[in-house]
Design an enzyme around this catalytic site. Sequence first.
Site: not given
Ligand code: AMP
Length: 200
Positions: A17, A92, A131, A137, A148
Amino acid sequence: MTATARLLIVGPQGSGKGTQGARIAEALGIPTVSTGDVFRANIAAGTPLGEQVKAITAAGELVSDELTGQIVRDRLAQDDAAAGFLLDGYPRNVAQVRDLDGFLTELDAQLDAVIELEVPRAESMARLSLRAQQQGRTDDTDEAIAKRLSIYERETAPILDVYRERGIVDQIDGVGTLDEITDRIQAALAARGITRSAAV
Ligand code: AMP
């Protein structure tokens, strides 16, 4: 013919994505708005926002809808997002969909298309495991990855249902080469009249 390119890309971790979103945004000449990137940049720079969200993101939990929404609202109101943007990671949950509707109404705008990148669960798991191994990791165990992905499936399905009712979801097969997948997305957007010339 759509004169704007206000897009959202949705897909599980391991779907590509982020990579596809960046390619599409670049091709259309629109900015990517990734809430995860905003949080990571603020954490790296040690800003007050970064301090506020550091522990939450590290625990894999979600930042509050209110704080995340403020960031998106401010970002979408900036000049470079006037003709279009590609949202990645927001909304989200269904509450955030409603918040986003409100921000867009303030701007007299609406989403033009939602790109749903479809990758079978086994394929996502395999990509994420690879990955994790490549990056050495130890926290990305199969169990953690599966968890997840389950959270994604539980939280994201209702979001897509809302947008599907509006007739703006394009389901894209996310298995193939990077170029093949980009081509599929661009073809789906073009069918909606969303092309670079329309966006700029
Ligand atoms: P991502 O890279 O999109 O997985 O985002 C990394 C982290 O940022 C997530 O695990 C959340 O803690 C926070 N985060 C990102 N987007 C959102 C969202 N729309 N609502 C709440 N937390 C977010």
